[in-house]
Design an enzyme around this catalytic site. Structure first.
Site, PDB file in Angstrom:
ATOM      1  N   GLY A 239       0.761  -1.245   0.000  1.00 44.00           N
ATOM      2  CA  GLY A 239       0.000   0.000   0.000  1.00 44.00           C
ATOM      3  C   GLY A 239       0.787   1.289   0.000  1.00 44.00           C
ATOM      4  O   GLY A 239       0.192   2.364  -0.136  1.00 44.00           O
ATOM      5  N   PRO A 274       4.475  -5.354  -0.965  1.00 42.29           N
ATOM      6  CA  PRO A 274       4.491  -4.136  -1.775  1.00 42.29           C
ATOM      7  C   PRO A 274       4.281  -4.441  -3.254  1.00 42.29           C
ATOM      8  O   PRO A 274       4.786  -5.432  -3.774  1.00 42.29           O
ATOM      9  CB  PRO A 274       5.905  -3.586  -1.543  1.00 42.29           C
ATOM     10  CG  PRO A 274       6.734  -4.803  -1.296  1.00 42.29           C
ATOM     11  CD  PRO A 274       5.844  -5.775  -0.566  1.00 42.29           C
ATOM     12  N   CYS A 344     -14.922   5.001 -27.937  1.00 43.97           N
ATOM     13  CA  CYS A 344     -16.186   5.711 -28.101  1.00 43.97           C
ATOM     14  C   CYS A 344     -16.913   5.921 -26.784  1.00 43.97           C
ATOM     15  O   CYS A 344     -18.040   5.452 -26.617  1.00 43.97           O
ATOM     16  CB  CYS A 344     -17.061   4.947 -29.081  1.00 43.97           C
ATOM     17  SG  CYS A 344     -16.182   4.705 -30.629  1.00 43.97           S
ATOM     18  N   GLU A 345     -16.276   6.543 -25.826  1.00 43.87           N
ATOM     19  CA  GLU A 345     -17.001   7.039 -24.664  1.00 43.87           C
ATOM     20  C   GLU A 345     -16.215   8.183 -24.043  1.00 43.87           C
ATOM     21  O   GLU A 345     -14.980   8.218 -24.115  1.00 43.87           O
ATOM     22  CB  GLU A 345     -17.322   5.933 -23.656  1.00 43.87           C
ATOM     23  CG  GLU A 345     -16.183   5.138 -23.109  1.00 43.87           C
ATOM     24  CD  GLU A 345     -16.711   4.103 -22.105  1.00 43.87           C
ATOM     25  OE1 GLU A 345     -17.015   4.510 -20.975  1.00 43.87           O
ATOM     26  OE2 GLU A 345     -16.823   2.916 -22.462  1.00 43.87           O
TER      27      GLU A 345
HETATM   28  N1  LLP Z   1      -1.736  -6.784  -0.543  1.00 45.39           N
HETATM   29  C1  LLP Z   1      -3.073  -6.802  -0.696  1.00 45.39           C
HETATM   30  C2  LLP Z   1      -3.886  -7.692   0.147  1.00 45.39           C
HETATM   31  C3  LLP Z   1      -3.673  -5.962  -1.656  1.00 45.39           C
HETATM   32  O1  LLP Z   1      -4.995  -5.978  -1.795  1.00 45.39           O
HETATM   33  C4  LLP Z   1      -2.865  -5.108  -2.452  1.00 45.39           C
HETATM   34  C5  LLP Z   1      -3.455  -4.250  -3.469  1.00 45.39           C
HETATM   35  C6  LLP Z   1      -1.461  -5.144  -2.245  1.00 45.39           C
HETATM   36  C7  LLP Z   1      -0.941  -5.984  -1.277  1.00 45.39           C
HETATM   37  C8  LLP Z   1      -0.514  -4.286  -3.032  1.00 45.39           C
HETATM   38  O2  LLP Z   1      -0.750  -2.947  -2.790  1.00 45.39           O
HETATM   39  P1  LLP Z   1       0.258  -1.820  -3.348  1.00 45.39           P
HETATM   40  O3  LLP Z   1       1.559  -1.945  -2.598  1.00 45.39           O
HETATM   41  O4  LLP Z   1       0.428  -2.041  -4.800  1.00 45.39           O
HETATM   42  O5  LLP Z   1      -0.473  -0.553  -3.060  1.00 45.39           O
HETATM   43  N2  LLP Z   1      -5.734  -0.873  -9.251  1.00 45.39           N
HETATM   44  C9  LLP Z   1      -5.529   0.106  -8.203  1.00 45.39           C
HETATM   45  C10 LLP Z   1      -4.806  -0.485  -7.000  1.00 45.39           C
HETATM   46  C11 LLP Z   1      -5.484  -1.697  -6.422  1.00 45.39           C
HETATM   47  C12 LLP Z   1      -4.762  -2.281  -5.241  1.00 45.39           C
HETATM   48  C13 LLP Z   1      -5.375  -3.573  -4.827  1.00 45.39           C
HETATM   49  N3  LLP Z   1      -4.709  -4.236  -3.749  1.00 45.39           N
HETATM   50  C14 LLP Z   1      -4.797   1.307  -8.785  1.00 45.39           C
HETATM   51  O6  LLP Z   1      -4.515   1.332  -9.975  1.00 45.39           O
HETATM   52  O7  LLP Z   1      -4.532   2.267  -8.066  1.00 45.39           O
END
Ligand code: LLP
Length: 405
Positions: A239, A274, A344-345
């Site tokens: 996150g 991560p 097309c949107e």
């Molecule tokens: N662990 C779990 C349980 C998760 O649900 C996620 C992301 C991560 C780790 C990795 O998180 P990160 O370090 O990448 O923030 N598509 C969205 C982001 C969706 C994240 C979903 N879960 C975007 O483009 O911002």
């Protein structure tokens, strides 16, 4: 260090000029920098040096096989959320004992696949999931390593579609139910309890929500231990945000301090998941301008990339910096454009009212920080082909996913 930079007036990925790459592979295409991937992974690993930490790269951010293999060689584990991602992690050479299987709705077949591969653990998010996993494991004469994912009811202060830690979200087991379910899990013959997991959201730009969530996990760990349970491992999720625009991303140093100060003295193995902070800044989406159209109210840059290639602006109103591949003169006049795709949107838009230097049909532009949640979220909408992915290393490049015919 930024591995995308101007050399002699042309934007390069490491030592490769992007105009040459565009001529070779066609547009649009994703371009990743090996040096950037290595640098970000090692920064994360170094931040936790000396602690019992396993870094399980979150494949959902970018599951290109070459990207995973690059990280696997550095010792990365994997956070997977489907049988497909599990297979990708294993194929890239990530050892099963460094793979965690997350997700709120694992199927029986996916549980079986994880058990057959002998992965480190499943992060379990509900009692029904726990019961099914216990059954599947017993039917195979196995015990599944398990961490119970806690929903700590903490606001991650990020976009609402990617916040996961509030009680109203579908994720994790409510704090109030964890102790009872932990007790049940401890008695299940198909379950081997490792500890707890938590993940409160993605693209966090503040550390305070982490501090609140991890402190709750520490308190819960103490309570479980007081009841006679073992809690050996804490999976603290992913996150950590990155700077797409003018936001201030947390430093790894500050994040590490929060971890140390909240759960550091519990003697637990730590797992991190991560995604974005490893791959986000390591990729660009390169596109060619098809037309520049001057309307009555605004001017449009119509690119050959579209929302199906990079959906983040359409889905989350996300900001991606736009870099002209030909370096603009420092005194170039700037005008405001809407940068859109051909779909097309009206939602097929990358940027609204964005100041850009002079831009003309045929010019190349690059969307920055597109290494995470870019290619993996692409679709074939409008029967457009998935775009190729290219991995650069020094002066070399390889097409690591070809454009379909
Ligand atoms: N662990 C779990 C349980 C998760 O649900 C996620 C992301 C991560 C780790 C990795 O998180 P990160 O370090 O990448 O923030 N598509 C969205 C982001 C969706 C994240 C979903 N879960 C975007 O483009 O911002």
């Amino acid at each position: 260090m930024n591995h995308f930079h101007y050399v002699g007036g042309t934007l390069h990925a490491e030592g490769v000029p992007l105009d040459r790459l565009a001529a070779a592979v066609g547009t649009p295409f994703y371009c990743y920098s090996t040096a950037a991937l290595v640098e970000r992974y090692q920064a994360f690993a170094n931040a936790f040096d000396g602690r019992q930490a396993t870094i399980c790269y979150s494949l959902k951010a970018n599951s290109n096989q070459a990207v995973i293999a690059t990280l696997a060689k550095l010792g990365a584990g994997a956070d997977v959320v489907s049988e497909g991602e599990l297979r990708r992690a294993l194929a890239a050479g990530i050892p099963a004992e460094r793979i965690v299987f997350a997700g709120v709705g694992k199927s029986e077949a996916e549980m079986a696949a994880g058990l057959d591969a002998d992965i480190r653990q499943f992060n379990v998010e509900s009692l029904p999931e726990l019961e099914l996993l216990d059954r599947v494991a017993r039917s195979k004469g196995r015990r599944a390593g398990v961490a119970l994912r806690v929903n700590p009811d903490v606001d991650a202060r990020t976009h609402k579609k990617i916040a996961t830690g509030k009680a109203e979200n579908k994720f994790g087991i409510d704090l109030g139910h964890i102790r009872e379910i932990y007790g049940q899990a401890a008695k299940m013959a198909g379950i081997r309890l490792h500890g707890l997991a938590v993940h409160i959201g993605s693209q966090l730009t503040e550390l305070a929500p982490y501090r609140t969530a991890f402190a709750k996990i520490a308190a819960l760990t103490a309570e479980l231990r007081a009841e006679g349970h073992e809690v050996d491992s804490l999976d603290l999720g992913g996150g950590i945000g990155i700077a797409y625009h003018d936001e201030q991303a947390p430093t790894l140093e500050d994040y590490t301090r929060v971890v140390d100060e909240t759960v550091g003295n519990l003697g637990c193995q730590l797992v991190f998941e991560p995604g974005r902070c490893i791959v986000g800044a390591a990729g660009l989406l390169v596109t060619r301008v098809i037309f520049v159209k001057h309307g009555v109210e605004r001017s449009f840059v119509i690119a050959d990339a579209a929302m199906n290639d990079l959906i983040r602006p359409a889905l989350y109103d996300a900001y991606h910096a736009i870099l002209p591949v030909a370096e603009p003169a420092s005194d170039a006049a700037v005008r405001r454009f809407d940068v859109v795709g051909p779909i097309c949107e009206t939602g097929d838009s990358f940027a609204h009212d964005r100041p850009l230097p002079p831009v003309a049909s045929g010019d190349l532009l690059a969307f920055a920080s597109a290494g995470a949640y870019g290619a993996v979220m692409a679709s074939g909408y409008n029967s457009r082909r998935l775009v190729p992915e290219v991995l650069v290393r020094g002066q070399d490049h390889a097409i690591v996913r070809a454009r379909p015919t």
